[in-house]
Scaffold this active site. Sequence first.
Site, mmCIF file in Angstrom:
data_model
loop_
_atom_site.group_PDB
_atom_site.id
_atom_site.type_symbol
_atom_site.label_atom_id
_atom_site.label_comp_id
_atom_site.label_asym_id
_atom_site.label_seq_id
_atom_site.Cartn_x
_atom_site.Cartn_y
_atom_site.Cartn_z
ATOM 1 N N THR A 57 0.829 -1.209 0.000
ATOM 2 C CA THR A 57 0.000 0.000 0.000
ATOM 3 C C THR A 57 0.864 1.259 0.000
ATOM 4 O OG1 THR A 57 -0.228 0.109 2.417
ATOM 5 C CG2 THR A 57 -1.820 -1.242 1.209
ATOM 6 N N PHE A 152 -45.746 19.836 5.113
ATOM 7 C CA PHE A 152 -45.742 18.397 5.388
ATOM 8 C C PHE A 152 -46.984 18.070 6.209
ATOM 9 C CE2 PHE A 152 -44.279 14.537 7.751
ATOM 10 C CZ PHE A 152 -44.218 13.705 6.645
ATOM 11 N N GLN A 212 -39.173 13.985 0.081
ATOM 12 C CA GLN A 212 -39.112 12.973 -0.976
ATOM 13 C C GLN A 212 -39.445 13.569 -2.340
ATOM 14 O OE1 GLN A 212 -40.428 12.593 2.025
ATOM 15 N NE2 GLN A 212 -40.235 10.489 2.784
ATOM 16 N N ASN A 238 -32.990 15.624 6.768
ATOM 17 C CA ASN A 238 -33.916 16.724 7.030
ATOM 18 C C ASN A 238 -33.396 17.494 8.236
ATOM 19 O OD1 ASN A 238 -36.079 18.440 7.256
ATOM 20 N ND2 ASN A 238 -37.632 16.844 7.077
ATOM 21 N N HIS A 240 -33.944 19.745 10.730
ATOM 22 C CA HIS A 240 -35.154 20.309 11.315
ATOM 23 C C HIS A 240 -34.895 21.666 11.969
ATOM 24 C CE1 HIS A 240 -37.104 16.494 10.628
ATOM 25 N NE2 HIS A 240 -36.165 15.873 11.308
#
Length: 286
Positions: A57, A152, A212, A238, A240
């Site tokens: 790596t 909503f 949505q 969301n 809020h």
Amino acid sequence: MAFVLGPNRYGKAETRLVHVTREGDTHGLRDLNVSVALSGDLSATHLTGDNSGVLPTDTMKNTVYAFAREHGVGEPEAFALRLGRHFVSTQPQVSSARVSIEAYGWERLGPHSFRRKGDFTRLCVVTVSEDFTQVVSGLKDFVLLNSTASEFHGFPRDRYTTLPEATDRILATAVDARWRHLSDTAAWGESFEKAKDALVNAFVNTYSYSLQQTLFSMGTRVLDSRPEIAEIRLALPNKHHYLVDLSPFDLENPGEVFIAGDRPYGLIEGTVTRDDVPPAPTEWYL
């Protein structure tokens, strides 16, 4: 009972790269976080400790820096494609390379002065295999807010439901969007900027009855405006905002003073895709 080795990969995660392009007195700046993951005929190292097929790596890290010097960086997608193709073409035991890049933005202040922009992080994930090449672009932590034009209501209620219905609310989210390209050739910078603009335009101009609905509007706006994009996946938390009760202070609050909620939060996720394009050869939104 027998045990078998399942799918596996390994690589170098989060190689930090800052590349300065010096063209006279005017400099350019690229700031990347590059992760490489390889898969293929690697069972021996898991089963017996035979490392003859394990490219270190540390070599992957060095390759990132050397490619930046030898070939430049340019757009994240182009840089990831060069790296992925290199590992698959030079390591016979490697059948697939996945290169993920986070690109951090800087605003030019002068010929060689910059200010870090923190309004979002640009993303790309390129997968190169023996059979296909897949390019995914995107962004995360892109915070948008509408102070009105959002409702909503009409949702089902049970004995645990306390949420009041809202006919005028703040709608805010931190957009995480990933979109899959139809091919491995595009004007990557222009494509990214136009896709971002389409996300913003849809958010601003959609009267939202649900997050949505806003998600689908944002996804369709991107696909409608960008023919090089096959599908887009959006994750919209969301964020809020709660109206503060000022009645103990004999004050009204006509939708002006809010508490910005932290957690918990609603999380809306969805994919919008064209119905006339073949499915992705592998899971593309991880």
